[in-house]
Write a protein that holds these residues in place. Structure first.
Motif, PDB file in Angstrom:
ATOM      1  N   ILE A  52       6.431 -27.254  16.572  1.00 22.33           N
ATOM      2  CA  ILE A  52       7.963 -27.669  16.753  1.00 22.33           C
ATOM      3  C   ILE A  52       8.356 -28.750  17.929  1.00 22.33           C
ATOM      4  N   GLU A  53       8.526 -29.948  17.654  1.00 17.33           N
ATOM      5  CA  GLU A  53       8.548 -30.870  18.774  1.00 17.33           C
ATOM      6  C   GLU A  53      10.004 -31.351  18.766  1.00 17.33           C
ATOM      7  N   ALA A  54      10.222 -31.836  20.195  1.00 17.74           N
ATOM      8  CA  ALA A  54      11.519 -32.460  20.428  1.00 17.74           C
ATOM      9  C   ALA A  54      11.524 -33.925  19.625  1.00 17.74           C
ATOM     10  N   GLY A  55      12.684 -33.893  18.840  1.00 15.78           N
ATOM     11  CA  GLY A  55      12.905 -35.380  18.179  1.00 15.78           C
ATOM     12  C   GLY A  55      13.548 -36.563  19.165  1.00 15.78           C
ATOM     13  N   ALA A  56      13.937 -36.165  20.298  1.00 17.67           N
ATOM     14  CA  ALA A  56      14.394 -37.072  21.145  1.00 17.67           C
ATOM     15  C   ALA A  56      14.664 -36.338  22.536  1.00 17.67           C
ATOM     16  N   ALA A  57      14.717 -37.335  23.691  1.00 22.39           N
ATOM     17  CA  ALA A  57      14.689 -36.447  24.878  1.00 22.39           C
ATOM     18  C   ALA A  57      16.163 -35.992  25.055  1.00 22.39           C
ATOM     19  N   GLY A  58      16.059 -34.825  25.599  1.00 24.22           N
ATOM     20  CA  GLY A  58      17.248 -34.275  25.972  1.00 24.22           C
ATOM     21  C   GLY A  58      17.196 -32.933  26.985  1.00 24.22           C
ATOM     22  N   LYS A  59      18.314 -32.213  26.811  1.00 28.19           N
ATOM     23  CA  LYS A  59      18.008 -30.923  27.841  1.00 28.19           C
ATOM     24  C   LYS A  59      18.233 -29.723  26.793  1.00 28.19           C
ATOM     25  N   VAL A  60      17.238 -28.436  27.072  1.00 28.64           N
ATOM     26  CA  VAL A  60      17.267 -27.366  26.304  1.00 28.64           C
ATOM     27  C   VAL A  60      18.648 -26.805  26.689  1.00 28.64           C
ATOM     28  N   VAL A  61      19.483 -26.417  25.828  1.00 26.68           N
ATOM     29  CA  VAL A  61      20.623 -25.509  26.011  1.00 26.68           C
ATOM     30  C   VAL A  61      20.782 -24.209  25.526  1.00 26.68           C
ATOM     31  N   LYS A  62      19.653 -24.015  24.478  1.00 29.95           N
ATOM     32  CA  LYS A  62      19.782 -22.613  23.933  1.00 29.95           C
ATOM     33  C   LYS A  62      18.416 -22.441  23.206  1.00 29.95           C
ATOM     34  N   ASN A 101       7.838 -22.678  24.145  1.00 22.95           N
ATOM     35  CA  ASN A 101       7.150 -23.514  25.321  1.00 22.95           C
ATOM     36  C   ASN A 101       8.200 -24.194  25.859  1.00 22.95           C
ATOM     37  N   CYS A 102       9.436 -23.805  26.076  1.00 27.05           N
ATOM     38  CA  CYS A 102      10.481 -24.571  26.824  1.00 27.05           C
ATOM     39  C   CYS A 102      11.245 -23.474  27.360  1.00 27.05           C
ATOM     40  N   ASN A 103      12.037 -23.842  28.547  1.00 29.26           N
ATOM     41  CA  ASN A 103      13.180 -22.858  29.143  1.00 29.26           C
ATOM     42  C   ASN A 103      14.358 -23.571  28.917  1.00 29.26           C
ATOM     43  N   GLU A 104      15.756 -22.586  28.909  1.00 29.70           N
ATOM     44  CA  GLU A 104      16.810 -23.122  28.752  1.00 29.70           C
ATOM     45  C   GLU A 104      17.045 -23.899  30.060  1.00 29.70           C
ATOM     46  N   GLY A 105      17.766 -25.178  29.990  1.00 28.59           N
ATOM     47  CA  GLY A 105      18.195 -25.924  31.212  1.00 28.59           C
ATOM     48  C   GLY A 105      17.209 -26.979  31.534  1.00 28.59           C
ATOM     49  N   GLN A 106      15.880 -27.151  30.853  1.00 31.67           N
ATOM     50  CA  GLN A 106      14.785 -27.751  30.963  1.00 31.67           C
ATOM     51  C   GLN A 106      14.933 -29.136  30.419  1.00 31.67           C
ATOM     52  N   GLN A 107      14.846 -30.293  31.189  1.00 38.51           N
ATOM     53  CA  GLN A 107      14.875 -31.593  30.157  1.00 38.51           C
ATOM     54  C   GLN A 107      13.440 -31.790  29.530  1.00 38.51           C
ATOM     55  N   VAL A 108      13.615 -32.372  28.541  1.00 34.26           N
ATOM     56  CA  VAL A 108      12.269 -32.648  27.688  1.00 34.26           C
ATOM     57  C   VAL A 108      12.299 -34.040  27.286  1.00 34.26           C
ATOM     58  N   GLU A 109      11.194 -34.598  27.025  1.00 33.90           N
ATOM     59  CA  GLU A 109      10.985 -35.859  26.444  1.00 33.90           C
ATOM     60  C   GLU A 109      10.900 -35.900  24.706  1.00 33.90           C
ATOM     61  N   ALA A 110      11.092 -36.865  24.236  1.00 36.86           N
ATOM     62  CA  ALA A 110      10.907 -37.026  23.013  1.00 36.86           C
ATOM     63  C   ALA A 110       9.337 -36.633  22.747  1.00 36.86           C
ATOM     64  N   GLY A 111       9.142 -35.602  21.334  1.00 33.36           N
ATOM     65  CA  GLY A 111       7.683 -35.364  21.276  1.00 33.36           C
ATOM     66  C   GLY A 111       7.117 -34.311  22.055  1.00 33.36           C
ATOM     67  N   ALA A 112       8.118 -33.446  22.975  1.00 29.27           N
ATOM     68  CA  ALA A 112       7.700 -32.447  23.625  1.00 29.27           C
ATOM     69  C   ALA A 112       7.518 -31.244  22.810  1.00 29.27           C
ATOM     70  N   LEU A 113       6.525 -30.314  23.037  1.00 30.09           N
ATOM     71  CA  LEU A 113       6.246 -29.155  22.381  1.00 30.09           C
ATOM     72  C   LEU A 113       7.291 -28.100  22.770  1.00 30.09           C
ATOM     73  N   LEU A 114       8.191 -27.922  21.960  1.00 28.50           N
ATOM     74  CA  LEU A 114       9.158 -26.698  22.280  1.00 28.50           C
ATOM     75  C   LEU A 114       8.719 -25.378  21.665  1.00 28.50           C
ATOM     76  N   ALA A 115       8.107 -25.337  20.620  1.00 25.63           N
ATOM     77  CA  ALA A 115       7.872 -23.935  19.924  1.00 25.63           C
ATOM     78  C   ALA A 115       6.649 -24.195  19.086  1.00 25.63           C
ATOM     79  N   THR A 116       6.186 -22.996  18.763  1.00 25.62           N
ATOM     80  CA  THR A 116       4.959 -22.842  17.628  1.00 25.62           C
ATOM     81  C   THR A 116       5.477 -21.886  16.618  1.00 25.62           C
ATOM     82  N   MET A 117       4.892 -22.112  15.356  1.00 27.04           N
ATOM     83  CA  MET A 117       5.050 -21.048  14.389  1.00 27.04           C
ATOM     84  C   MET A 117       3.797 -20.682  13.674  1.00 27.04           C
ATOM     85  N   ASN A 118       3.776 -19.689  12.929  1.00 24.47           N
ATOM     86  CA  ASN A 118       2.810 -19.258  12.196  1.00 24.47           C
ATOM     87  C   ASN A 118       3.524 -19.201  10.731  1.00 24.47           C
TER      88      ASN A 118
END
Length: 118
Positions: A52-62, A101-118
């Motif tokens: 699960i990747e970020a579609g756009a750059a932003g800040k993780v709020v939750k 794979n991210c923390n609340e408050g973290q800035q992420v770039e587009a395409g950054a790996l946020l989580a994985t699923m099975n």
């Protein structure tokens, strides 16, 4: 008058500074201390096969779904603030969240790996 050529972020500027005489020493204002770097993301759980990747750059709020949570297709897993709007990043299919794979408050770039699923 003194002429200087300076480069800021790759852009070249020609600057003219008026010499007003005096001692030639100008007061120096101390620069602000750099902000502390955000903590490195800590993966929780073992990595899954669906990314699960970020579609756009932003800040993780939750973090909407913790590792081990069963989710349905379209359920929010992480919520990003993108251009001052909260944007949910949703599960692409039914499954279980394997890792966050991210923390609340973290800035992420587009395409950054946020989580994985099975």
């Amino acid at each position: 008058m003194k002429n200087y050529t300076i480069t800021v972020n790759g852009t070249v500027y020609d600057v003219t500074v008026e010499d007003k005489g005096g001692s030639g020493v100008s007061p120096v204002t101390p620069a602000a201390a750099p902000k502390a770097a955000a903590p490195a993301p800590v993966a929780t759980g073992s990595a899954g096969s669906v990314k699960i990747e970020a579609g756009a750059a932003g800040k993780v709020v939750k973090i909407a779904a913790a590792a081990g949570t069963a989710v349905k297709k379209g359920d929010p897993v992480v919520v990003l603030e993108v251009m001052k709007m909260e944007t949910p990043v949703v599960a692409p299919s039914d499954g279980t969240v394997a890792s966050i794979n991210c923390n609340e408050g973290q800035q992420v770039e587009a395409g950054a790996l946020l989580a994985t699923m099975n």
